[in-house]
Write a protein that holds these residues in place. Structure first.
Motif, PDB file in Angstrom:
ATOM      1  N   ASP A 132       0.856  -1.189   0.000  1.00 53.75           N
ATOM      2  CA  ASP A 132       0.000   0.000   0.000  1.00 53.75           C
ATOM      3  C   ASP A 132       0.887   1.232   0.000  1.00 53.75           C
ATOM      4  OD1 ASP A 132      -1.788   2.079   0.417  1.00 53.75           O
ATOM      5  OD2 ASP A 132      -2.869   1.057   2.029  1.00 53.75           O
ATOM      6  N   HIS A 158       0.246   4.152   0.631  1.00 56.35           N
ATOM      7  CA  HIS A 158      -0.046   5.092   1.699  1.00 56.35           C
ATOM      8  C   HIS A 158       0.649   4.735   3.008  1.00 56.35           C
ATOM      9  CE1 HIS A 158      -3.417   5.875  -1.164  1.00 56.35           C
ATOM     10  NE2 HIS A 158      -2.846   7.047  -1.040  1.00 56.35           N
ATOM     11  N   SER A 160       3.803   4.963   3.871  1.00 59.32           N
ATOM     12  CA  SER A 160       4.980   5.577   3.247  1.00 59.32           C
ATOM     13  C   SER A 160       6.295   4.945   3.668  1.00 59.32           C
ATOM     14  CB  SER A 160       5.018   7.079   3.577  1.00 59.32           C
ATOM     15  OG  SER A 160       3.851   7.706   3.113  1.00 59.32           O
ATOM     16  N   ASP A 175       1.646  12.066  -3.116  1.00 55.43           N
ATOM     17  CA  ASP A 175       2.016  10.959  -3.996  1.00 55.43           C
ATOM     18  C   ASP A 175       3.174  11.363  -4.906  1.00 55.43           C
ATOM     19  OD1 ASP A 175      -0.089   9.523  -2.867  1.00 55.43           O
ATOM     20  OD2 ASP A 175      -1.483  10.062  -4.475  1.00 55.43           O
TER      21      ASP A 175
END
Length: 199
Positions: free
Chosen positions: A104, A106, A108, A135
């Motif tokens: 994923d 997101h 990070s 992003d």
């Protein structure tokens, strides 16, 4: 690329087809390398001298890979003999013939750690699912020095819908400042100001 429930970009607009923009990727010995301006293939009436015409297979990474656009890119690239890897959350199947990394974006820290741990340099990285300025920053931070070409999939929604023309040129564009298009435009500006990229 369009928000859920919205109409597709207008045919014939630069962003509805292929963007008519200058960016920084020349061809060097059949490979694409950062360093000078290059126009995307498909720009009407303009040279495509910087297009990579190498017959060598490329190592391609696609962030996405299971959606309509990203899945099509992955499938077509693999069918042309390129080595394709996709980054996906694993919710949908990916095209046959591509390697999938379940991750994923997101998350990070995990995203950066996994990409660094692969120790791979990609010929092309395509971000097919960028929606936020964060992003774009992630692309810059994670893939700097790890790819010869960063491709950022944007949208014609970056243009102010009340003043957008058909076709719309960059020279007289008025951009959206909020919502989906505004966030995409912020992401574009990050790439335009910090990294060689094809938008």
């Amino acid at each position: 690329d369009a928000p859920p429930g919205s109409r597709r970009p207008l045919p014939g607009t630069h962003r509805g087809g292929i963007a008519n923009r200058l960016h920084h990727f020349p061809r060097l010995n059949g490979r694409v390398e950062p360093g000078r301006a290059c126009r995307l293939v498909g720009s009407s009436g303009d040279s495509d001298e910087c297009v990579n015409r190498s017959t060598q297979p490329l190592r391609v990474l696609i962030i996405g890979g299971s959606g309509f656009l990203s899945g099509t890119l992955a499938r077509v690239a693999a069918s042309h003999g390129h080595t394709v890897t996709v980054i996906t959350r694993g919710h949908r199947p990916v095209p046959t013939g591509v390697e999938a990394i379940t991750l994923d974006r997101h998350n990070s820290a995990e995203f950066a750690r996994r990409m660094a741990g692969l120790g791979v340099t990609w010929d092309v990285v395509v971000d097919a699912i960028p929606y936020e300025p964060e992003d774009a920053m992630q692309d810059v931070e994670v893939f700097s020095g790890r790819t010869g070409r960063l491709v950022f999939v944007s949208t014609d929604f970056v243009y102010d819908p009340h003043r957008r023309k058909t076709p719309q040129c960059e020279q007289d564009a008025v951009y959206a400042t909020d919502g989906y298009g505004g966030r995409k435009r912020e992401a574009e500006l990050i790439l335009e100001n910090t990294a060689p990229a094809t938008i």
